[in-house]
Design a protein around this motif. Structure first.
Motif, short mmCIF file in Angstrom:
data_model
loop_
_atom_site.label_atom_id
_atom_site.label_comp_id
_atom_site.label_asym_id
_atom_site.label_seq_id
_atom_site.Cartn_x
_atom_site.Cartn_y
_atom_site.Cartn_z
N LYS A 118 12.24 54.51 -37.64
CA LYS A 118 12.25 54.38 -36.19
C LYS A 118 12.85 53.05 -35.77
CE LYS A 118 10.13 58.24 -35.01
NZ LYS A 118 10.76 59.27 -34.13
N LEU A 122 16.10 51.44 -32.94
CA LEU A 122 15.48 51.16 -31.64
C LEU A 122 16.38 50.36 -30.72
CD1 LEU A 122 11.71 50.36 -32.34
CD2 LEU A 122 12.67 52.30 -31.11
N HIS A 127 17.39 58.57 -27.35
CA HIS A 127 15.98 58.97 -27.56
C HIS A 127 15.05 57.76 -27.61
CE1 HIS A 127 17.76 62.83 -28.36
NE2 HIS A 127 18.30 62.44 -29.49
N SER A 131 11.22 57.27 -29.45
CA SER A 131 11.28 56.48 -30.68
C SER A 131 10.38 55.26 -30.61
CB SER A 131 12.72 56.04 -30.96
OG SER A 131 13.53 57.16 -31.27
N ASP A 134 6.68 56.27 -30.76
CA ASP A 134 6.32 56.63 -32.14
C ASP A 134 6.22 55.37 -33.01
OD1 ASP A 134 6.21 59.31 -31.55
OD2 ASP A 134 8.15 59.81 -32.45
N TYR A 135 7.15 54.46 -32.83
CA TYR A 135 7.17 53.22 -33.61
C TYR A 135 5.87 52.45 -33.43
CZ TYR A 135 8.49 48.42 -34.85
OH TYR A 135 8.52 47.15 -35.38
#
Length: 337
Positions: A118, A122, A127, A131, A134-135
């Motif tokens: 991820k 970044l 997205h 991302s 989630d990271y």
């Protein structure tokens, strides 16, 4: 065969109803060797509705089984790629084994490697919101974590691939503040950029001024920034996000969601974390993104509106205040209507 992305992440999360539902709905991001890919495409040909290349080493497969449709995003592990690096160390970089949609045995990428995957992209806006969420979710599960040598080597490879894929350019900061900001606007310009910063300041002056060796230049010094209290460091990111969202979206009424002030704030944060700058400030914004969201002030547009009403900020010559969005003139509009 290694599964990465959301399908792998969800395996590591507690089994709530939401996680179970997401597991059922999510597609498969899979890494295969070229040999595995050839064999898989032959063995599963009766279920493959379409299989098309999307990039040099990537394919998209649409699978249909018993009327249910799933998508496989397949990445091939050619020599020198991060995918090959993982496949060569499959026992070291994975933990669970799950069944794929067609019954394949798939190793799931470990949480540390998922986090680094991820993080590797970044700084690019594709997205971004999913991302970065989630990271930080993975970071919250890992706690105090130091990557080992294998993880660092994988991250370096993955980051370089993202750099070559997106070819993103970031602006130069060794120019005057006027040149830097005037050259970045592709929308009508209503106020002096630094004047908006003054209005959005959390303290007696904008935080960025506390880290500028030369006030005439856009450049800010890393050592001056990290000498500030943590709260002010986050406020520096917030102030920039408020100004960008106002200047580029809300005031010129640019973009489909310009009236959604929180969405525009998040959009500005995305710019700070990706295309607006580079280096340590962008890294800080990425690592502290949840804090900048948590501290969001929903009244920031009202603050500018009040500043206009009390003439703490004046528009540029030739700007008609009646051209501003109603959210910015609700206080003085009644007086001047």
């Amino acid at each position: 065969m290694i599964v990465i992305g959301s399908k792998a992440l969800l395996v590591h999360l507690p089994l709530t109803d939401e996680v179970v539902e997401r597991r059922m709905k999510s597609d498969f991001d899979v890494i295969m060797t070229p040999e595995e890919f050839v064999q898989w495409s032959k063995d599963k040909s009766s279920y493959i509705q379409s299989l098309v290349p999307t990039k040099e080493n990537k394919y998209k497969a649409v699978i249909v089984l018993n009327g249910v449709r799933k998508v496989y995003e397949i990445e091939l592990g050619f020599d020198g790629t991060s995918a090959k690096y993982l496949l060569d160390r499959v026992e070291e970089v994975t933990d669970y084994v799950i069944l794929g949609f067609l019954g394949e045995h798939m190793h799931t990428l470990s949480l540390p490697h998922l986090m680094l995957t991820k993080k590797s992209h970044l700084i690019y806006p594709v997205h971004f919101e999913k991302s970065i969420n989630d990271y930080h979710l993975i970071k919250s599960y890992l706690g105090n974590f130091e990557p080992n040598e294998t993880m660092n080597e994988y991250y370096a490879l993955r980051s370089q691939e993202a750099k070559e894929r997106y070819k993103q350019r970031t602006p130069k900061l060794n120019v005057t503040t006027e040149d830097f900001f005037s050259s970045k606007l592709n929308v009508p310009h209503y106020f002096v950029h630094d004047d908006i910063h003054e209005v959005m300041a959390h303290h007696d002056e904008p935080v960025y001024k506390k880290m500028q060796p030369d006030p005439s230049m856009a450049w800010c010094a890393k050592d001056m920034f990290f000498a500030l209290p943590y709260e002010m460091q986050v406020q520096a990111v917030q102030e920039e996000a408020y100004v960008i969202s106002l200047e580029r979206y809300i005031i010129p009424q640019y973009g489909d969601n310009h009236a959604d002030h929180f969405e525009m704030y998040k959009n500005a944060l995305k710019r700070i974390c990706t295309t607006l700058c580079s280096g340590w400030f962008r890294e800080f914004a990425i690592e502290n993104y949840p804090e900048a969201i948590k501290r969001y002030n929903p009244n920031f547009v009202d603050i500018l509106s009040d500043a206009i009403f009390y003439e703490k900020i004046k528009p540029l010559d030739g700007v008609n205040l009646n051209d501003l969005p109603r959210s910015l003139k609700k206080a003085w509009y009644v007086v001047n209507a």
